[in-house]
Enzyme design. Structure first.
Site, PDB file in Angstrom:
ATOM      1  N   GLU A  43      -8.588   2.766  20.138  1.00 32.23           N
ATOM      2  CA  GLU A  43      -8.150   1.966  21.294  1.00 32.23           C
ATOM      3  C   GLU A  43      -9.314   1.848  22.268  1.00 32.23           C
ATOM      4  OE1 GLU A  43      -5.535   2.724  25.307  1.00 32.23           O
ATOM      5  OE2 GLU A  43      -4.751   3.580  23.449  1.00 32.23           O
ATOM      6  N   THR A  74      -5.658  -0.240  28.336  1.00 37.40           N
ATOM      7  CA  THR A  74      -5.740  -0.583  29.755  1.00 37.40           C
ATOM      8  C   THR A  74      -5.623  -2.095  29.942  1.00 37.40           C
ATOM      9  OG1 THR A  74      -7.312   1.270  29.909  1.00 37.40           O
ATOM     10  CG2 THR A  74      -6.924   0.052  31.914  1.00 37.40           C
ATOM     11  N   LYS A 134       4.441   4.113  24.941  1.00 42.26           N
ATOM     12  CA  LYS A 134       3.430   5.119  25.242  1.00 42.26           C
ATOM     13  C   LYS A 134       3.943   5.987  26.386  1.00 42.26           C
ATOM     14  CE  LYS A 134      -1.101   5.100  27.549  1.00 42.26           C
ATOM     15  NZ  LYS A 134      -2.217   4.246  27.967  1.00 42.26           N
TER      16      LYS A 134
END
Length: 212
Positions: A43, A74, A134
């Site tokens: 990621e 993000t 998440k």
């Protein structure tokens, strides 16, 4: 079904390396180091300079390795999500849930993993098509939160991120984490350009995760 295939690959990877370095070069080298150590889920966060280019470069680097899955993190809005997807990101991760980003990811059939802390947030994310939520920041909870969340939402797939380390990794897995996101603890060697130590740490994470 590309989306299902990507989710299957990430689940198989188990550990997702959250690359959050101060330069694009460091991010690229750090990602390569963890892949060398056996971590196949990457990621690249959009706090990295030229994150989209890093994603593109990594996709090219591993174009012949079907086990490596490159995503973006993000991601705060649909504009960034689309930029990441056009760069080659196979999954999108956000620190919080954003319905317009969820819609954009659904349009492109790219898995969206939003950060959630409450049952309400998890429910809203799942209603908007999130296959994995998440749990972030996970260091504010104990692994028992997964059992608590699965009581009213047994179908929820949870990826704890934040504060995951070699000491508590197995506990999170046993609690029911479908996968985990690991950042700072994994990349301690990057500042000194000691990428061999990053590879070694990645190997340790994979060994612990794969141990029954």
């Amino acid at each position: 079904m590309k989306k299902v295939e990507v989710l299957t690959r990430i689940e198989k990877a188990g550990v997702v390396a959250v690359v959050r370095e101060s330069t694009s070069k460091q991010a690229f080298e750090a990602a390569k180091a963890v892949v060398k150590g056996g971590i196949k889920g990457i990621e690249v966060t959009f706090s990295v300079p030229q994150a989209d280019q890093v994603i593109t470069d990594l996709k090219k680097e591993y174009q012949n390795d079907t086990g490596v899955t490159i995503g973006a993190g993000t991601v705060l809005d649909p504009i960034t999500a689309r930029l990441a997807i056009m760069a080659g990101a196979e999954f999108i991760v956000s620190p919080s849930f954003d319905p317009t980003t969820a819609e954009l990811c659904n349009l492109y059939q790219v898995p969206y993993m939003p950060g959630c802390m409450t049952i309400t947030e998890m429910q809203q994310a799942m209603k908007s098509g999130a296959d994995v939520v998440k749990l972030f920041p996970a260091n504010h909870f104990t692994p028992q939160i997964i059992k608590a969340a699965k009581a009213p939402l047994p179908q929820v797939n949870i990826m704890p991120t934040g504060g995951i380390n070699l000491e508590n990794l197995k506990e999170w897995k046993k609690a029911g984490a479908i996968m985990v996101g690991v950042g700072g603890n994994l990349f301690k060697g990057v500042a000194k350009e000691d990428y061999d130590s990053v590879t070694k740490t990645a190997q340790e994470y994979i060994e612990v995760w794969q141990t029954n």
